[in-house]
Motif scaffolding. Structure first.
Motif: not given
Length: 330
Positions: A189, A193, A205
């Motif tokens: 992730w 991001y 996150e």
């Protein structure tokens, strides 16, 4: 397995309040933990709650005192995880962001729409509400289920078997934490991001687990990951190791088929969820599995064959056993 009678050396008083040495050790350990945490990590209300709970159980009765001592391996796991913030791993070695991503894509890439995606990227485009819900359920089990399994073994009167599992659980964490410092790595992730630049102090996150929060309205994963101050601890995936270690010991301890099935299903579910929600690469999951095998092999094939260690473990098992169980080991 035969146990020596070590009752004369038992560190746990079988009746009444703890002996002075026991009380001093307990209070000193709690004080060191709270002081170091307050000065270098950051004090939170749950620290006070846990300290009062541990102290209360330790002084309340012999049975609860034995339970506190039995749970020391799990307590050390929690403290060591928290204290990794004393020296963030990204200050020790360079963070692997792009290299791990490219390796994952080259080994496990999925062709989609004329391009090659990592499995995480593919699942991000092809999520499903049923899988979102099950992913949240599986990930909520990553620590509670192994601890619950360990307590079940302990309260079944198998303190030696419980300690084997609990100490390997701690050992797999220490091996994994060492891996975090040797090879700091960003989760999938993070690339989605933030790209390939490693930015220190980036907050955690929920990634794909956010869909579970939105579906249920529980906001549980947002609360958990908002406290994650170091996101560069993805390799190995200890999420993938915890229930797997319990699964291994369900066979070593000859636990019931029900336990084996539950732990097996949840373990595979966590492995899938780690990738499905973009919290880990497949490579991270493999790293967690390797840590599990390494910890079990080191403990069972090396440590338990050291006479002094095995004697200490037998004494530890006797310390945390109820008087009736301990008497059967004489």
């Amino acid at each position: 397995m035969r146990y020596r009678d070590t009752s004369s050396h038992n560190l746990i008083s079988r009746s009444g309040l703890p002996r002075l040495r026991e009380a001093v050790v307990c209070l000193a350990a709690l004080a060191v933990w709270l002081i170091v945490t307050a000065l270098f990590i950051g004090f939170r209300p749950e620290h006070i709650f846990l300290a009062i709970l541990i102290g209360g159980l330790f002084f309340a009765a012999p049975a609860s005192r034995r339970l506190v001592v039995a749970l020391v391996p799990f307590a050390l796991f929690g403290i060591s995880y928290d204290w990794m913030n004393l020296l963030p791993n990204y200050e020790v070695n360079p963070v692997d962001v792009q290299g791990l991503y490219e390796t994952e894509k080259s080994l496990f890439g999925v062709s989609s729409g004329g391009t090659v995606l990592t499995p995480n990227e593919f699942f991000a485009l092809h999520s499903h509400p049923v899988m979102d819900f099950m992913a949240g359920v599986f990930y909520l089990c990553w620590v509670p289920l192994p601890i619950f399994y360990g307590l079940w073994v302990y309260f079944s009167g198998k303190s030696f078997d419980y300690l084997r599992f609990a100490l390997v659980f701690l050992l797999v964490n220490l091996i994994g934490f060492a891996g975090y410092y040797i090879h700091p790595a960003a989760p999938p992730w993070y690339v989605a991001y933030h790209g390939f630049e490693a930015v220190p102090c980036t907050l955690g996150e929920v990634a794909g687990l956010g869909r579970f929060d939105e579906m249920t309205g529980l906001n549980v994963f947002h609360s958990l990951y908002a406290r994650n101050a170091n996101v560069f601890a993805a390799m190995p995936s200890l999420h993938s190791a915890y229930t797997f270690v319990a699964f291994i010991y369900s066979f070593i301890n000859r636990s019931s088929r029900v336990w084996k099935c539950i732990l097996g299903i949840v373990t595979f579910g966590i492995w899938f969820t780690a990738v499905y929600t973009s919290h880990h690469y497949i490579l991270d999951v493999c790293g967690g599995i390797l840590c599990s095998f390494l910890a079990v092999a080191l403990f069972e094939c090396v440590l338990l064959r050291i006479p002094a260690f095995r004697r200490w473990l037998c004494r530890y098992a006797d310390y945390v056993s109820s008087p009736s169980v301990a008497s059967r080991r004489k």
